[in-house]
Design a protein around this motif. Structure first.
Motif, PDB file in Angstrom:
ATOM      1  N   MET A   1      17.937  29.841  94.936  1.00 22.50           N
ATOM      2  CA  MET A   1      17.539  30.153  93.563  1.00 22.50           C
ATOM      3  C   MET A   1      16.129  30.718  93.504  1.00 22.50           C
ATOM      4  O   MET A   1      15.824  31.543  92.651  1.00 22.50           O
ATOM      5  CB  MET A   1      17.648  28.899  92.701  1.00 22.50           C
ATOM      6  CG  MET A   1      19.075  28.460  92.434  1.00 22.50           C
ATOM      7  SD  MET A   1      19.161  27.001  91.372  1.00 22.50           S
ATOM      8  CE  MET A   1      18.533  27.655  89.834  1.00 22.50           C
ATOM      9  N   ILE A   2      15.253  30.276  94.403  1.00 17.78           N
ATOM     10  CA  ILE A   2      13.889  30.799  94.425  1.00 17.78           C
ATOM     11  C   ILE A   2      13.898  32.286  94.742  1.00 17.78           C
ATOM     12  O   ILE A   2      13.259  33.094  94.051  1.00 17.78           O
ATOM     13  CB  ILE A   2      13.025  30.006  95.426  1.00 17.78           C
ATOM     14  CG1 ILE A   2      12.693  28.633  94.826  1.00 17.78           C
ATOM     15  CG2 ILE A   2      11.739  30.769  95.771  1.00 17.78           C
ATOM     16  CD1 ILE A   2      11.920  27.725  95.742  1.00 17.78           C
ATOM     17  N   TRP A   3      14.630  32.665  95.773  1.00 23.56           N
ATOM     18  CA  TRP A   3      14.710  34.083  96.113  1.00 23.56           C
ATOM     19  C   TRP A   3      15.321  34.891  94.974  1.00 23.56           C
ATOM     20  O   TRP A   3      14.840  35.981  94.650  1.00 23.56           O
ATOM     21  CB  TRP A   3      15.531  34.263  97.388  1.00 23.56           C
ATOM     22  CG  TRP A   3      14.800  33.903  98.640  1.00 23.56           C
ATOM     23  CD1 TRP A   3      13.458  33.907  98.848  1.00 23.56           C
ATOM     24  CD2 TRP A   3      15.394  33.501  99.878  1.00 23.56           C
ATOM     25  NE1 TRP A   3      13.156  33.531 100.139  1.00 23.56           N
ATOM     26  CE2 TRP A   3      14.336  33.277 100.794  1.00 23.56           C
ATOM     27  CE3 TRP A   3      16.709  33.303 100.304  1.00 23.56           C
ATOM     28  CZ2 TRP A   3      14.561  32.862 102.113  1.00 23.56           C
ATOM     29  CZ3 TRP A   3      16.935  32.900 101.607  1.00 23.56           C
ATOM     30  CH2 TRP A   3      15.864  32.683 102.501  1.00 23.56           C
ATOM     31  N   ASP A   4      16.368  34.358  94.367  1.00 25.01           N
ATOM     32  CA  ASP A   4      17.024  35.075  93.266  1.00 25.01           C
ATOM     33  C   ASP A   4      16.045  35.344  92.126  1.00 25.01           C
ATOM     34  O   ASP A   4      16.024  36.440  91.553  1.00 25.01           O
ATOM     35  CB  ASP A   4      18.218  34.278  92.741  1.00 25.01           C
ATOM     36  CG  ASP A   4      19.379  34.249  93.720  1.00 25.01           C
ATOM     37  OD1 ASP A   4      19.389  35.080  94.652  1.00 25.01           O
ATOM     38  OD2 ASP A   4      20.269  33.391  93.550  1.00 25.01           O
ATOM     39  N   GLY A  62      13.942  34.177 107.251  1.00 27.87           N
ATOM     40  CA  GLY A  62      13.985  33.183 106.181  1.00 27.87           C
ATOM     41  C   GLY A  62      12.835  33.316 105.203  1.00 27.87           C
ATOM     42  O   GLY A  62      12.415  32.330 104.595  1.00 27.87           O
ATOM     43  N   LEU A  63      12.339  34.572 105.029  1.00 23.19           N
ATOM     44  CA  LEU A  63      11.192  34.805 104.152  1.00 23.19           C
ATOM     45  C   LEU A  63      11.406  36.056 103.310  1.00 23.19           C
ATOM     46  O   LEU A  63      12.117  36.987 103.707  1.00 23.19           O
ATOM     47  CB  LEU A  63       9.913  34.978 104.978  1.00 23.19           C
ATOM     48  CG  LEU A  63       9.385  33.744 105.721  1.00 23.19           C
ATOM     49  CD1 LEU A  63       8.283  34.147 106.688  1.00 23.19           C
ATOM     50  CD2 LEU A  63       8.893  32.697 104.734  1.00 23.19           C
ATOM     51  N   PHE A  81      -4.932  45.311  88.658  1.00 24.18           N
ATOM     52  CA  PHE A  81      -3.845  44.339  88.506  1.00 24.18           C
ATOM     53  C   PHE A  81      -3.287  43.995  89.877  1.00 24.18           C
ATOM     54  O   PHE A  81      -2.972  44.892  90.669  1.00 24.18           O
ATOM     55  CB  PHE A  81      -2.740  44.945  87.630  1.00 24.18           C
ATOM     56  CG  PHE A  81      -1.549  44.059  87.399  1.00 24.18           C
ATOM     57  CD1 PHE A  81      -1.373  43.421  86.190  1.00 24.18           C
ATOM     58  CD2 PHE A  81      -0.571  43.876  88.383  1.00 24.18           C
ATOM     59  CE1 PHE A  81      -0.251  42.614  85.951  1.00 24.18           C
ATOM     60  CE2 PHE A  81       0.535  43.076  88.162  1.00 24.18           C
ATOM     61  CZ  PHE A  81       0.694  42.437  86.951  1.00 24.18           C
ATOM     62  N   GLY A  82      -3.138  42.702  90.160  1.00 24.82           N
ATOM     63  CA  GLY A  82      -2.576  42.294  91.433  1.00 24.82           C
ATOM     64  C   GLY A  82      -1.600  41.134  91.303  1.00 24.82           C
ATOM     65  O   GLY A  82      -1.798  40.228  90.485  1.00 24.82           O
ATOM     66  N   TRP A  83      -0.537  41.174  92.102  1.00 24.62           N
ATOM     67  CA  TRP A  83       0.466  40.095  92.146  1.00 24.62           C
ATOM     68  C   TRP A  83       1.063  40.080  93.547  1.00 24.62           C
ATOM     69  O   TRP A  83       1.618  41.072  94.011  1.00 24.62           O
ATOM     70  CB  TRP A  83       1.528  40.328  91.097  1.00 24.62           C
ATOM     71  CG  TRP A  83       2.811  39.529  91.165  1.00 24.62           C
ATOM     72  CD1 TRP A  83       4.082  40.025  91.081  1.00 24.62           C
ATOM     73  CD2 TRP A  83       2.982  38.101  91.272  1.00 24.62           C
ATOM     74  NE1 TRP A  83       5.019  39.017  91.128  1.00 24.62           N
ATOM     75  CE2 TRP A  83       4.364  37.809  91.252  1.00 24.62           C
ATOM     76  CE3 TRP A  83       2.074  37.037  91.389  1.00 24.62           C
ATOM     77  CZ2 TRP A  83       4.867  36.516  91.340  1.00 24.62           C
ATOM     78  CZ3 TRP A  83       2.578  35.740  91.480  1.00 24.62           C
ATOM     79  CH2 TRP A  83       3.948  35.491  91.459  1.00 24.62           C
ATOM     80  N   ASP A  84       0.878  38.970  94.249  1.00 24.04           N
ATOM     81  CA  ASP A  84       1.387  38.816  95.609  1.00 24.04           C
ATOM     82  C   ASP A  84       2.121  37.487  95.712  1.00 24.04           C
ATOM     83  O   ASP A  84       1.632  36.452  95.227  1.00 24.04           O
ATOM     84  CB  ASP A  84       0.247  38.834  96.621  1.00 24.04           C
ATOM     85  CG  ASP A  84      -0.397  40.203  96.740  1.00 24.04           C
ATOM     86  OD1 ASP A  84       0.049  40.978  97.598  1.00 24.04           O
ATOM     87  OD2 ASP A  84      -1.334  40.505  95.976  1.00 24.04           O
ATOM     88  N   VAL A  85       3.276  37.520  96.375  1.00 25.90           N
ATOM     89  CA  VAL A  85       4.055  36.293  96.509  1.00 25.90           C
ATOM     90  C   VAL A  85       4.835  36.328  97.816  1.00 25.90           C
ATOM     91  O   VAL A  85       5.316  37.383  98.236  1.00 25.90           O
ATOM     92  CB  VAL A  85       4.991  36.116  95.292  1.00 25.90           C
ATOM     93  CG1 VAL A  85       5.963  37.276  95.168  1.00 25.90           C
ATOM     94  CG2 VAL A  85       5.731  34.795  95.346  1.00 25.90           C
ATOM     95  N   ILE A  86       4.919  35.185  98.472  1.00 16.35           N
ATOM     96  CA  ILE A  86       5.747  35.043  99.667  1.00 16.35           C
ATOM     97  C   ILE A  86       6.489  33.722  99.569  1.00 16.35           C
ATOM     98  O   ILE A  86       5.917  32.702  99.143  1.00 16.35           O
ATOM     99  CB  ILE A  86       4.918  35.129 100.966  1.00 16.35           C
ATOM    100  CG1 ILE A  86       5.845  35.072 102.185  1.00 16.35           C
ATOM    101  CG2 ILE A  86       3.828  34.066 101.027  1.00 16.35           C
ATOM    102  CD1 ILE A  86       5.191  35.470 103.483  1.00 16.35           C
ATOM    103  N   ALA A  87       7.766  33.753  99.936  1.00 15.41           N
ATOM    104  CA  ALA A  87       8.592  32.570  99.723  1.00 15.41           C
ATOM    105  C   ALA A  87       9.639  32.395 100.805  1.00 15.41           C
ATOM    106  O   ALA A  87      10.225  33.372 101.282  1.00 15.41           O
ATOM    107  CB  ALA A  87       9.285  32.650  98.364  1.00 15.41           C
ATOM    108  N   GLY A  88       9.859  31.143 101.164  1.00 14.28           N
ATOM    109  CA  GLY A  88      11.005  30.766 101.964  1.00 14.28           C
ATOM    110  C   GLY A  88      12.149  30.403 101.034  1.00 14.28           C
ATOM    111  O   GLY A  88      12.073  30.598  99.822  1.00 14.28           O
ATOM    112  N   LYS A  89      13.206  29.854 101.605  1.00 10.05           N
ATOM    113  CA  LYS A  89      14.394  29.551 100.806  1.00 10.05           C
ATOM    114  C   LYS A  89      14.139  28.471  99.771  1.00 10.05           C
ATOM    115  O   LYS A  89      14.669  28.529  98.651  1.00 10.05           O
ATOM    116  CB  LYS A  89      15.536  29.125 101.737  1.00 10.05           C
ATOM    117  CG  LYS A  89      16.847  28.850 101.024  1.00 10.05           C
ATOM    118  CD  LYS A  89      17.943  28.484 102.016  1.00 10.05           C
ATOM    119  CE  LYS A  89      19.267  28.244 101.303  1.00 10.05           C
ATOM    120  NZ  LYS A  89      20.344  27.900 102.260  1.00 10.05           N
TER     121      LYS A  89
END
Length: 226
Positions: A1-4, A62-63, A81-89
């Motif tokens: 759900m996080i990735w979605d 897995g990222l 303007f800046g927006w950076d995000v990195i996420a695992g499952k």
């Protein structure tokens, strides 16, 4: 759900870019468009460069990672303007959002950004290194370990709303600053961003070729105006 949710966030940002700006092909950027790696750029009268960079390494590492940055035109006194995000499952390991001041730390748009950011309180804040403290606003969001969808929805909605507000307001500051001063300030920002040692490490960890990462981080991620 996080990735979605993050993929939906990227789609919403691209829709806003498509609606408000004109997409163009930046020289040399074609090298960094391949399977699992997307780079696109847009512009309009008040914004000289809007860039989105997405690395989808969900199956291999897995990222999932996204970088969004907008630079105002060279006679505009407004922030970046800046927006950076990195996420695992199962969690967002890092989420960073700012309107970074260039010539005036008390610029009216910085105050707007500060008011907007009161809507979101990070459950876990991340400390910033010295290079970052020199360029980011005091209202910058630096969050880590986001696991709950409620918190993720809040920051994604905030970024999407802030994107619209930024585009609506940035044109008010066209021709409000001398071009040499803006160039110097934007280059100062880019040079400090290039000091971030984690960016190339993360991109290589995502499986991108070392040589591509080196060129990308030097010439295309935060390009210096020469």
């Amino acid at each position: 759900m996080i990735w979605d949710r993050l993929i939906k966030n990227s789609e919403n940002i691209i829709k806003k870019f498509d609606f408000h700006m004109e997409e163009y092909e930046e020289p040399g950027m074609h090298r960094f468009n391949k399977e699992g790696w997307t780079n696109r750029t847009w512009k309009r009268d008040s914004i000289r460069r809007a860039h989105i960079d997405i690395v989808d390494a969900r199956e291999t590492r897995g990222l999932w990672m996204m970088h969004v940055c907008m630079f105002p035109m060279l006679q505009n006194s407004g922030p970046i303007f800046g927006w950076d995000v990195i996420a695992g499952k199962n969690k967002v390991t890092g989420a960073f959002h700012d309107w970074s001041p260039l010539l005036d730390k008390n610029h009216p748009m910085i105050n707007i950004f500060g008011e907007q950011c009161k809507r979101y309180g990070a459950s876990k804040k991340r400390d910033l290194p010295d290079w970052a403290l020199k360029i980011f606003s005091p209202h910058m969001i630096a969050a880590g370990n986001i696991r709950e969808m409620e918190e993720l929805n809040k920051i994604c909605k905030l970024v999407e709303d802030n994107l619209t507000i930024y585009i609506d307001h940035i044109e008010d500051y066209d021709y409000k600053a001398p071009e040499p001063d803006v160039i110097e300030a934007q280059n100062y920002y880019c040079k400090h961003q290039q000091m971030n040692p984690h960016t190339p490490k993360v991109m290589e960890r995502l499986g991108l070729p070392e040589e591509d990462v080196k060129i990308f981080c030097t010439d295309n991620l935060f390009p210096i105006i020469k």
